[in-house]
Motif scaffolding. Sequence first.
Motif, short mmCIF file in Angstrom:
data_model
loop_
_atom_site.label_atom_id
_atom_site.label_comp_id
_atom_site.label_asym_id
_atom_site.label_seq_id
_atom_site.Cartn_x
_atom_site.Cartn_y
_atom_site.Cartn_z
N ARG A 1 0.76 -1.96 0.11
CA ARG A 1 -0.37 -0.01 0.09
C ARG A 1 0.77 1.13 0.21
O ARG A 1 0.22 2.77 -0.61
CB ARG A 1 -0.87 -0.65 1.31
N LEU A 2 2.34 1.11 0.19
CA LEU A 2 3.00 2.35 0.43
C LEU A 2 4.05 2.54 -0.34
O LEU A 2 4.75 2.89 -1.18
CB LEU A 2 3.74 1.95 2.20
N SER A 3 4.37 1.25 -1.69
CA SER A 3 4.99 0.86 -2.42
C SER A 3 4.28 1.65 -3.75
O SER A 3 3.31 1.62 -4.08
CB SER A 3 5.69 0.33 -2.99
N SER A 4 4.76 1.23 -4.65
CA SER A 4 4.56 1.40 -6.38
C SER A 4 5.49 0.38 -7.95
O SER A 4 6.86 0.07 -6.40
CB SER A 4 4.50 3.01 -7.14
N GLY A 5 5.60 0.21 -8.65
CA GLY A 5 6.57 -0.58 -9.74
C GLY A 5 6.63 -1.43 -9.15
O GLY A 5 5.91 -2.57 -7.90
N MET B 1 -4.56 -1.70 -6.48
CA MET B 1 -3.76 -2.96 -6.64
C MET B 1 -4.59 -3.83 -6.22
O MET B 1 -5.65 -3.02 -5.44
CB MET B 1 -2.23 -3.39 -5.09
N LYS B 2 -4.49 -5.33 -5.82
CA LYS B 2 -5.82 -5.98 -6.15
C LYS B 2 -5.12 -7.82 -5.24
O LYS B 2 -3.97 -8.08 -5.62
CB LYS B 2 -6.12 -6.30 -7.26
N ILE B 3 -4.88 -7.87 -3.56
CA ILE B 3 -4.72 -8.89 -2.96
C ILE B 3 -6.00 -9.73 -3.25
O ILE B 3 -5.59 -11.08 -3.24
CB ILE B 3 -4.37 -8.06 -1.72
N LEU B 4 -7.24 -9.34 -2.71
CA LEU B 4 -8.24 -10.36 -2.70
C LEU B 4 -9.20 -10.61 -3.31
O LEU B 4 -9.83 -9.65 -3.71
CB LEU B 4 -9.04 -9.63 -1.53
N ASP B 5 -8.71 -11.80 -4.57
CA ASP B 5 -9.12 -11.55 -5.70
C ASP B 5 -10.29 -13.09 -4.69
O ASP B 5 -10.07 -14.27 -4.69
CB ASP B 5 -8.41 -12.21 -6.58
N PRO B 6 -11.46 -12.71 -5.16
CA PRO B 6 -12.72 -14.00 -5.39
C PRO B 6 -12.67 -14.82 -4.93
O PRO B 6 -13.46 -15.55 -4.71
CB PRO B 6 -13.70 -12.80 -4.71
N LEU B 7 -12.53 -14.46 -6.37
CA LEU B 7 -12.13 -16.04 -7.16
C LEU B 7 -10.58 -17.14 -6.83
O LEU B 7 -11.00 -18.52 -6.96
CB LEU B 7 -12.14 -15.74 -8.96
#
Length: 221
Positions: A114-118, A173-179
Amino acid sequence: MGSEDVKLFNFHASPFGQRVIWALKLKGVDYECIEEDIFNKSNLLLELNPVHKKVPVLVHRNKPIAESLVILEYIDETWKQYPLMPQNPYQRAHARFWANFAEQKLLVAARIARLSSGEEQGKAVNEAREAMEKIEEEIKGKKFFGGDKIGYLDIVIGWISYWIPVWEEVASMKILDPLKFPAINAWITNFLSHPTINDTLPQRDKMVVYYHSRRKEVSPS
């Protein structure tokens, strides 16, 4: 138990303080919540927690207890109604193991993401997902980590349900993919639909504003 006996020094966007709120509410313990400005901490907070100088701090009968996991066990040992920890020693050890795993692996990686990028963010997201895969296996076939009711581990890992979606929005970003994590997704639905949990959640818009500001501090661009 009157509220004058129990005070909680907290910050509204803290997932650690939220754990303490959930535990107190589930046990029906009255308390006074004192909101701290973490950018301008009160002298009292610094006196109560001189080592880490952070929230949450629980004060019970004028004695301060710091660190959320320590506070949770203190609450469970002090107020016997609605036990949070399993009674079986092995099951207690098991719950502590997963609490530590989520803290050291998932929380650390999600915070970096959450604090970084790239490239740095991509690596952290992958590490968070790998940790989530292990937690997915642990929750499969269960309503809650504690069985049929919310317990210690649900409270410790409960931040996943509300904080990660905010962090995903703030950091794109996406961490929690429900699938990919259907069991965790089902647990989140069960957890957030519990009245005690749902009624105590902080305002999402305020959290988004706060975490946006923290991200800009670290990466102004």
